[in-house]
Each structure stands twice: as C-alpha cells, then as structure tokens.
Design a protein around this motif. Structure first.
Motif, PDB file in Angstrom:
ATOM      1  N   ASP A 280      -5.245   5.420  64.585  1.00  0.00           N
ATOM      2  CA  ASP A 280      -5.716   5.090  63.245  1.00  0.00           C
ATOM      3  C   ASP A 280      -6.580   6.229  62.703  1.00  0.00           C
ATOM      4  O   ASP A 280      -7.273   6.919  63.432  1.00  0.00           O
ATOM      5  N   PHE A 281      -6.482   6.437  61.400  1.00  0.00           N
ATOM      6  CA  PHE A 281      -7.253   7.455  60.682  1.00  0.00           C
ATOM      7  C   PHE A 281      -6.880   8.893  61.040  1.00  0.00           C
ATOM      8  O   PHE A 281      -7.619   9.822  60.689  1.00  0.00           O
ATOM      9  N   LEU A 286      -3.923  11.886  56.683  1.00  0.00           N
ATOM     10  CA  LEU A 286      -4.951  11.882  55.628  1.00  0.00           C
ATOM     11  C   LEU A 286      -5.232  13.239  54.993  1.00  0.00           C
ATOM     12  O   LEU A 286      -6.060  13.315  54.095  1.00  0.00           O
ATOM     13  N   ARG A 301       3.489   4.004  52.540  1.00  0.00           N
ATOM     14  CA  ARG A 301       2.078   4.380  52.461  1.00  0.00           C
ATOM     15  C   ARG A 301       1.191   3.155  52.254  1.00  0.00           C
ATOM     16  O   ARG A 301       0.092   3.073  52.815  1.00  0.00           O
ATOM     17  N   CYS A 305      -1.881   2.484  54.665  1.00  0.00           N
ATOM     18  CA  CYS A 305      -3.224   2.515  54.063  1.00  0.00           C
ATOM     19  C   CYS A 305      -3.379   1.330  53.116  1.00  0.00           C
ATOM     20  O   CYS A 305      -3.374   1.498  51.882  1.00  0.00           O
ATOM     21  N   VAL A 311      -6.733   2.753  57.760  1.00  0.00           N
ATOM     22  CA  VAL A 311      -5.583   3.626  57.984  1.00  0.00           C
ATOM     23  C   VAL A 311      -5.035   3.255  59.345  1.00  0.00           C
ATOM     24  O   VAL A 311      -5.648   3.528  60.376  1.00  0.00           O
TER      25      VAL A 311
END
Length: 370
Positions: A280-281, A286, A301, A305, A311
C-alpha cells in the motif's frame, strides 16, 4: 546541447513516446523490470525516498524490487543509520538514505509552508511556531523520545495547551528522524523521535539544490511532466527549474511535455514485465499526476485509490496494475480487475509474497476476479 528554455528549438519540441515505452522505462527505473543486485542503501538512494506510511510497506516494496531481499537487510540499514525514516515527500513518512536526508528534508521543508498544521490551528493559536520548535529541540537535545513523551514535555512548557497538538507542530517545524524501534518490521506502538542533526551526527544542508531533486526524480521516475514532479515531491512552481536545466523533452500521446535526463535511454516497449506485488502507498503508483503509465483506466484507479488517505496494495501484470491484494483471515486474497492472461504466474508470485509476509501456518493464497 541546447537547454529546454529555448522553446523554439527542435530539441525542445521533442519526439513522441508511446504509452508502452513509457511504462517499460518507468518500470526499469523503479527497479521493477529487471533483477538488479543492489544493497538496501543503494536501492533506497536510487528511488530517492521509499514510502513508509505503513510500517511494513517498505519491506514489501524492497522485497519486490531486490532479489534475495530479507527483512534483516532493511532493519540493519535502519539501525546503522545508513537509511532513516522521517516526514519527507508530501509531508508523509518515507525512508531515505542518511546522506540524502541532509539535503532533501531542508529542500522539502522550505516549500512546505504551513501545510499540515490546519488541524491544530486553534490549539496553537497565539503561540509562535519558532517558540514551540525551540522548546522541542531543547527537550530532544542528545536523546530520543516517544511522541507522547515529547508532547508531555511541551505541555509542561506551554500549560493549558493540548500537548499532542504542540508535538505535531514541533514535528512540522523541526527536522526529526523516527529511529528504531519505530519503522521495524511488524513493530507497532508509539513513534520515536530524534533530532536529525543528532541522529546523523552533523548539520543538514543550508543550500539544498532543487536541480538535484529534479535529476534524482527523473532517474527513478522519468520521463515526467512538471505536474508529475509536483505530485511526487509536493513542491510547487518547479517549472522554471526544469526549464533552466539541460534536459531532453519527449511528448506523450496527448502532446504533454515529458522531461528526462539526456544521458538516460528509453526501454524497449516489447520487453516482458514480470508479475510484481506492491505494498500500500507504494510510490510506483503515486509518483505522477497522471498515473496512466502504470494504471490503465480511471475505473482501476478508483479501486486502488478510493479515498484521499487510502492507496491499496496492488499487483502488476504485463507492467500495469491488474488488481489489489489484502490479508484476510486464513488467506492472502488477490483480486484481479479482469480475467488474468496467466493466473498461474500471479499465483506463484503470491506464494512468494505469502512466505515473505510470515503469516500464520495454514494461510493460503486465493486468486479471484472481481
């Protein structure tokens, strides 16, 4: 070679670059296309900053990029201070090398302004931020504290104020490292804080270079637009910096200008891309305002997100995000956006991830299509 500030030059107008070429180039620069033997500090340095909002995420992010990666390698780098954790890109937690933190944090801090303090405006009204920072620096000098311990010390210095708001204001103003045991695999609990100058044993840069930030960003995320650079770094008004540098300029399918380092080559668009699982993230998802180079559609997307602060962990098939994964009771669940061309390859990589995650015995992999 002309600089890109010469807007009438053929070099400035650039050549078109296909979406698939952009994807393969990005994967290579993100260490997601080839198996590259790098140390943890070398990999973190190449990526500039590794997202660490979730404690375990950078471990998974480096596992998917580095062959033979083990948990102990990142833990050792955090403990010997060659890699550090702190608030960096977009004001969020990232890992970076100790050497890069010295210039990266001052550069990002200078462009941060008061961003991130709005939630505490009432609690710190009437106080000078410099006074809060000075009190926190005095409390932290030569020592490591937990965030609640720092908050308690600031509450005693400014009686009648909400102590946790004071601690957040101090963290915003000061350059603070979150040293181990914070950031260690599976470690939860209070965040530890230390002055970066103490932890790194010296001062931070007094004149950080925005050009260095651009070069490093493009080396790991390029080619990219000015808006992409802003989305990644959180810094605004960087177009003049880009235009002042000797950069190559391409154009994507929509005609947008994509800046790149002239010495770097584009990847072959026909290169095969292995299945990769991202945490995640992860910054691979990003690092651009337009994420079309790695996420195929707006609908995909929206799943990855779904909210401002969410995310989801994802996996890549043929270089693009093909779905999400999560840990469920008794299972590592992999959910594809659409039918997979090679479900066996996804299952095999998910089994590798399952072993790395050190989940309880009996946990199985489940792959399904949404």
């Amino acid at each position: 070679m002309r600089t890109v500030s010469d807007r009438n030059s053929p070099y400035r107008r650039g050549v078109n670059i296909s979406a698939r070429t952009l994807n393969r180039t990005y994967l290579r620069r993100q260490l997601l296309l080839d198996d590259v033997a790098l140390t943890v500090p070398e990999a973190v340095g190449h990526l500039v900053a590794v997202q660490a909002q979730e404690v375990d995420a950078p471990y998974v992010g480096l596992w998917t990029r580095l062959p033979g990666f083990t948990h102990e390698r990142l833990t050792a780098a955090l403990e010997d201070r060659s890699v550090v954790r702190g608030g960096l890109l977009r004001g969020t937690q990232h890992l970076t090398t100790g050497a890069d933190y010295r210039w990266l944090r001052p550069l990002l801090r200078a462009g941060m302004g008061a961003a991130g303090l709005s939630a505490f405006r009432k609690q710190i009204a009437g106080l000078e931020l410099d006074d809060i920072a000075a009190a926190a620096a005095a409390a932290l000098a030569g020592r490591t504290m937990t965030r609640p311990q720092l908050a308690k010390a600031l509450g005693e210095r400014f009686p009648g104020r909400e102590s946790i708001a004071l601690a957040w204001a101090a963290q915003h103003q000061l350059s603070l490292i979150h040293p181990p045991p914070s950031g260690i695999w599976r470690r939860r609990g209070h965040v530890h804080v230390a002055l970066a100058t103490d932890w790194l044993g010296g001062p931070l840069s007094s004149s950080p270079s925005p050009e260095e930030l651009v070069r490093r960003y493009l080396a790991s995320c390029g080619p990219a637009t000015a808006a992409d650079l802003q989305a990644w770094s959180g810094l605004r008004r960087q177009r003049p910096v880009l235009d002042s540098m000797r950069l190559r300029v391409y154009r994507d399918a929509t005609g947008r200008e994509l800046y790149d380092l002239p010495e770097l080559e584009l990847a072959d668009p026909d290169l095969p891309a292995p299945v990769r699982f991202l945490p995640d993230f992860d910054n691979a998802v990003l690092s651009h305002a337009d994420r079309g180079r790695i996420i195929l559609s707006d609908a995909d997307r929206a799943v990855v997100c779904p909210g401002y602060s969410i995310v989801r962990p994802t996996f890549l098939v043929d270089g693009f995000v093909a779905g999400t994964w999560s840990i469920r009771p008794g299972a590592l669940e992999v959910v594809a956006f659409r039918d997979l061309p090679d479900a066996a390859a996804v299952h095999a990589e998910a089994l590798r991830l399952l072993a790395f995650l050190q989940l309880p015995d009996g946990t199985e992999v489940r792959v399904r299509t949404a």
